[in-house]
Design an enzyme around this catalytic site. Sequence first.
Site, PDB file in Angstrom:
ATOM      1  N   SER A 226       0.820  -1.213   0.000  1.00 39.62           N
ATOM      2  CA  SER A 226       0.000   0.000   0.000  1.00 39.62           C
ATOM      3  C   SER A 226       0.854   1.264   0.000  1.00 39.62           C
ATOM      4  O   SER A 226       0.316   2.370   0.049  1.00 39.62           O
ATOM      5  CB  SER A 226      -0.909   0.005   1.230  1.00 39.62           C
TER       6      SER A 226
ATOM      7  N   THR B  25       6.755   1.528   2.215  1.00 40.97           N
ATOM      8  CA  THR B  25       8.122   2.042   2.089  1.00 40.97           C
ATOM      9  C   THR B  25       8.093   3.573   2.073  1.00 40.97           C
ATOM     10  O   THR B  25       8.905   4.244   2.719  1.00 40.97           O
ATOM     11  CB  THR B  25       8.751   1.519   0.769  1.00 40.97           C
TER      12      THR B  25
ATOM     13  N   HIS C 159       2.375  -5.255   9.580  1.00 42.86           N
ATOM     14  CA  HIS C 159       1.207  -5.469   8.712  1.00 42.86           C
ATOM     15  C   HIS C 159       0.101  -6.173   9.504  1.00 42.86           C
ATOM     16  O   HIS C 159      -0.897  -6.597   8.909  1.00 42.86           O
ATOM     17  CB  HIS C 159       1.568  -6.391   7.546  1.00 42.86           C
TER      18      HIS C 159
END
Length: 322
Positions: A68, A71, A134
């Site tokens: 999504s 980074t 996550h």
Amino acid sequence: QYLQESELSQETRDMISTLPREKGWVANHLHQYQGFWHSSRQMQGVLACQKHFQAQDSDILLVTTPKSGTTWLKAILFSLVKRGEHYHPDPQHHPLLTKNPHVLVPFLELNLYLEKPVPDLMTSYAPPRLFSTHLPLVSLPESVKDSACKVVYLCRNPKDTFVSLWHFTNRLRPEGRGTNPLEEALEKFCRGVSLYGPFWDHVLGYWNESLKRPERVFFIKYEEMKERPGFHLRRLAEFLGCPFFPEEEAQGVVDNILRLCSFETLSNLDVNKNGKLSSGEEHSAFFRRGEAGEWRNLLTAKMAEQLDRITEEKLQGSGLKF
Ligand code: A3P
């Protein structure tokens, strides 16, 4: 790169053996734990961080769905929160110029608690500590729920998320195995069988939490950040209690952060063109196109409709739209 099942701890293997399993996209298997799908390797980190991670009130936890823009937001958060230390006097030496964002803002379950079952996070990270995960809301370590630490949640349009994930997993496949069959991957994604899937349950968990506790959970979409980066960066700074001072505004600090963290800048740095994470993924695999709406180049109209239909059904009544 992937721990073999025989290399996992006995505790992880025992747990995994009780869980529903499916064939994964890259790694051998995915395991369904607390309603979400994880690779075997991931499971080890998930269990360890659930057991041992002690959140501090001053911590900032970036939670994202895979692909999504994690980074990007890691880079933004790092340069925002640590700007006192790194912007002055010499921006030439900013850590982002020589380190990949995943190194500066590590994942709890994919780095820290996978590399060591009980890492020392007190001496190695100065407050505010910046970590990421996550993990879905239901699986967050208890200490995160009990502390006042802030959560920044990032997600992305499911069509682009799927397409980005498909490309990413192709890069991770052993050489000679070609690309992942697209139809098969889509079928799995739609059933929720993808890393940290079902995608929609993941997003809804944090969406609802952000409505209940807006002071604790900041919810943002990749597309929003793309469209109005300065606006959302300022909102994020307010949320985290480190708003930009008028002098910083006058010096153009907001634009400097956005430029430093842009796809253009980060993807062209030597470290991101050539480096590798300790877990084996090449840094360059995290920089592909960096555009919204890229799904149009891959998905057929029928595939896009299928994803749209599921999204509409799942998000109905939630107030959330993509
Ligand atoms: P695409 O595959 O659509 O190009 P994650 O970081 O969660 O793994 O997400 C990777 C996605 O974010 C990739 O999307 C990647 O190109 C994009 N991305 C990486 N750095 C970015 C940046 N600085 N700005 C915008 N998008 C970026």
